[in-house]
Write a protein that holds these residues in place. Structure first.
Motif, PDB file in Angstrom:
ATOM      1  N   LEU A  99      34.212  49.542   9.880  1.00  5.23           N
ATOM      2  CA  LEU A  99      34.743  48.570  10.836  1.00  5.23           C
ATOM      3  C   LEU A  99      36.224  48.854  11.097  1.00  5.23           C
ATOM      4  O   LEU A  99      37.107  48.086  10.722  1.00  5.23           O
ATOM      5  CB  LEU A  99      34.547  47.149  10.315  1.00  5.23           C
ATOM      6  N   LYS A 100      36.463  49.976  11.715  1.00  8.80           N
ATOM      7  CA  LYS A 100      37.822  50.368  12.064  1.00  8.80           C
ATOM      8  C   LYS A 100      37.767  51.277  13.280  1.00  8.80           C
ATOM      9  O   LYS A 100      36.718  51.842  13.610  1.00  8.80           O
ATOM     10  CB  LYS A 100      38.494  51.102  10.905  1.00  8.80           C
ATOM     11  N   TYR A 183      42.124  47.845  11.882  1.00  6.96           N
ATOM     12  CA  TYR A 183      40.996  47.123  11.314  1.00  6.96           C
ATOM     13  C   TYR A 183      40.951  45.739  11.956  1.00  6.96           C
ATOM     14  O   TYR A 183      41.831  44.912  11.703  1.00  6.96           O
ATOM     15  CB  TYR A 183      41.163  46.953   9.796  1.00  6.96           C
ATOM     16  N   PRO A 184      39.950  45.460  12.798  1.00  8.48           N
ATOM     17  CA  PRO A 184      39.886  44.120  13.387  1.00  8.48           C
ATOM     18  C   PRO A 184      39.509  43.086  12.330  1.00  8.48           C
ATOM     19  O   PRO A 184      38.856  43.420  11.340  1.00  8.48           O
ATOM     20  CB  PRO A 184      38.785  44.256  14.439  1.00  8.48           C
ATOM     21  N   ASN A 262      38.381  44.386   5.500  1.00  6.29           N
ATOM     22  CA  ASN A 262      39.076  43.791   6.642  1.00  6.29           C
ATOM     23  C   ASN A 262      39.520  42.372   6.306  1.00  6.29           C
ATOM     24  O   ASN A 262      38.724  41.556   5.854  1.00  6.29           O
ATOM     25  CB  ASN A 262      38.149  43.744   7.861  1.00  6.29           C
ATOM     26  N   PRO A 263      40.796  42.061   6.508  1.00  9.36           N
ATOM     27  CA  PRO A 263      41.236  40.680   6.293  1.00  9.36           C
ATOM     28  C   PRO A 263      40.461  39.719   7.197  1.00  9.36           C
ATOM     29  O   PRO A 263      40.066  40.081   8.308  1.00  9.36           O
ATOM     30  CB  PRO A 263      42.721  40.717   6.667  1.00  9.36           C
ATOM     31  N   PRO A 264      40.232  38.488   6.739  1.00 10.96           N
ATOM     32  CA  PRO A 264      39.354  37.576   7.484  1.00 10.96           C
ATOM     33  C   PRO A 264      39.917  37.095   8.807  1.00 10.96           C
ATOM     34  O   PRO A 264      39.156  36.874   9.749  1.00 10.96           O
ATOM     35  CB  PRO A 264      39.153  36.408   6.515  1.00 10.96           C
ATOM     36  N   GLY A 265      41.232  36.904   8.929  1.00  7.85           N
ATOM     37  CA  GLY A 265      41.741  36.267  10.129  1.00  7.85           C
ATOM     38  C   GLY A 265      42.824  37.001  10.864  1.00  7.85           C
ATOM     39  O   GLY A 265      43.392  36.477  11.827  1.00  7.85           O
ATOM     40  N   VAL A 266      43.159  38.218  10.438  1.00  9.12           N
ATOM     41  CA  VAL A 266      44.253  38.956  11.075  1.00  9.12           C
ATOM     42  C   VAL A 266      43.854  40.407  11.292  1.00  9.12           C
ATOM     43  O   VAL A 266      42.972  40.944  10.607  1.00  9.12           O
ATOM     44  CB  VAL A 266      45.545  38.917  10.224  1.00  9.12           C
TER      45      VAL A 266
END
Length: 324
Positions: A99-100, A183-184, A262-266
C-alpha cells in the motif's frame, strides 16, 4: 533501542562503534550528517507535490516505460512481503501488493555514458514530472545524501579492519537509487489480510540511508525475532545494511527484515537512498571477514544480475505472476 551515531566524529572512533551496532541491531540513526535542513525540507515539499498530482500524470512516467528501472510505481504493483534475501524463492510467491506508491530515480546517464552505450541495465535517464523546481530539489538532496553514504562507507570500512577508502577505491561506478515514497492513510487505503504499507523485506544492496517525515510506521525485526517501532529523532537519518553487505561481511553484519505500517489517519512520506556497488562488480567475502578456516558462508555474486533478480521477484511490470 536503535543506536544513534554522531557522524561529525573521526572515522577511527566511529568504526568500532558502528561495528558493534551492526552486529547487535543492524540499524542505526545518524546525526550531524551534513544534510542541510533547507535542502531536506525542499525535497520533502517536492515529494508531496509529486504524489498530489493526478494519477494519470504520475502514470505517464510509469516505471514500465523505462529501459532502466526509473519511474512511477503505483499502489499495489510492488510486493516486498516475502522478498527476504532469496530472489528465486520470492518470484511468484509474494503477498498482496504494498500500500504505497513510489518514484524511483538514479543518477541521470546520458546516451554517451559508457554503460548506456554498452546497454548495461539500470543505467540511463530518469523520468521527470512536469513540476517547476522538482528536479532541482531532488538532485540537491541526492547529492547531499550520497555524501552521507560515502562517509558511512568510510566508517564501515574502518569497522571491518580495512582502510577507510577501501570501498571508494573499488572499480566501477557505484549505483545510487533514490526512491520517493508515499504511504496513504489506512482511512483511504484499507489493507487486505496480510497486506502492509511495505511488506517485510531485507534491502538488496550494501547500504540504505533513509529520511522520513516523522509520523512513524517503520518497524524493524530485532535479532530476537521481535518487531519494534523505530522512532527517528527529528533531523536524523536511518541507516541500515543490505544483503550484499551481509555477503561481503560473511554475516558479521546481517541485514534486518523491516516493514512499514501505514498510519491510520495521516499520509506518510519517506525516501531511502539505496547504495549498490558497480553493476559488474563481483561481491565476495572480505579478507577480514572470512571464517577461521579461511572459508566463506556465501558464494560470490555479481551486483547487476543479482539486483535484477530481486526486482523480478517484487515488481509486477517485470513479473506478471505477481499480478495473478
Amino acid at each position: 533501542m536503535i543506536p544513534s551515531l554522531d557522524l561529525s566524529r573521526p572515522v577511527d572512533e566511529l568504526g568500532p562503534e558502528l561495528d558493534a551496532a551492526l552486529r547487535d541491531v543492524g540499524f542505526v540513526t545518524a546525526r550531524n550528517h551534513g544534510v542541510p535542513d533547507d535542502v531536506r525540507d525542499r525535497y520533502f515539499d517536492a515529494i508531496r507535490s509529486f504524489f498530489d498530482l493526478p494519477l494519470a500524470d504520475k502514470e505517464a512516467i510509469a516505471i514500465g516505460n523505462s529501459p532502466c528501472h526509473r519511474g512511477y510505481v503505483g499502489i499495489g504493483t510492488e510486493s516486498l512481503d516475502g522478498a527476504l534475501g532469496n530472489a528465486d524463492d520470492a518470484i511468484g510467491t509474494a503477498a498482496a501488493g504494498d500500500l504505497k506508491e513510489t518514484l524511483d530515480t538514479g543518477f541521470d546517464h546520458g546516451p554517451d555514458h559508457p554503460e548506456v552505450v554498452a546497454g548495461t541495465p539500470l543505467h540511463g535517464p530518469n523520468q521527470w514530472p512536469d513540476l517547476p523546481g522538482f528536479r532541482d530539489a531532488v538532485e540537491a538532496y541526492r547529492a547531499a545524501v550520497v555524501a552521507v553514504s560515502e562517509r558511512m562507507h568510510q566508517v564501515m570500512a574502518v569497522g571491518l579492519g580495512l582502510d577507510a577508502d577501501y570501498f571508494d577505491a573499488l572499480p566501477g561506478e557505484p549505483m545510487y537509487h533514490l526512491r520517493l515514497i508515499h504511504y496513504p492513510p489506512q482511512s483511504r487505503a484499507t489493507p487486505a489480510p496480510g497486506q502492509w504499507g511495505c511488506g517485510a523485506h531485507t534491502d538488496y544492496g550494501t547500504l540504505t540511508v533513509l529520511a522520513d517525515d516523522g509520523v512513524g510506521g517503520l518497524q524493524v525485526q530485532m535479532r530476537s525475532g521481535d518487531w519494534v517501532d523505530v522512532t527517528v529523532p527529528p533531523g536524523e537519518l536511518v541507516v541500515n545494511i543490505g544483503d550484499l553487505m551481509a555477503i561481503w561481511t560473511n554475516d558479521r553484519w546481517v541485514s534486518n527484515p523491516h516493514r512499514v505500517v501505514n498510519p491510520p489517519g495521516v499520509d506518510r512520506y519517506s525516501s531511502p537512498l539505496f547504495v549498490e556497488p558497480a553493476f559488474h562488480l563481483r561481491v565476495e567475502t572480505l579478507p577480514t571477514c572470512l571464517d577461521a578456516d579461511g572459508t566463506s558462508r556465501h558464494a560470490p555474486v555479481v551486483t547487476g544480475p543479482y539486483l535484477l533478480s530481486r526486482f523480478d521477484g517484487t515488481h509486477a511490470y517485470r513479473n506478471p505472476l505477481l499480478t495473478e
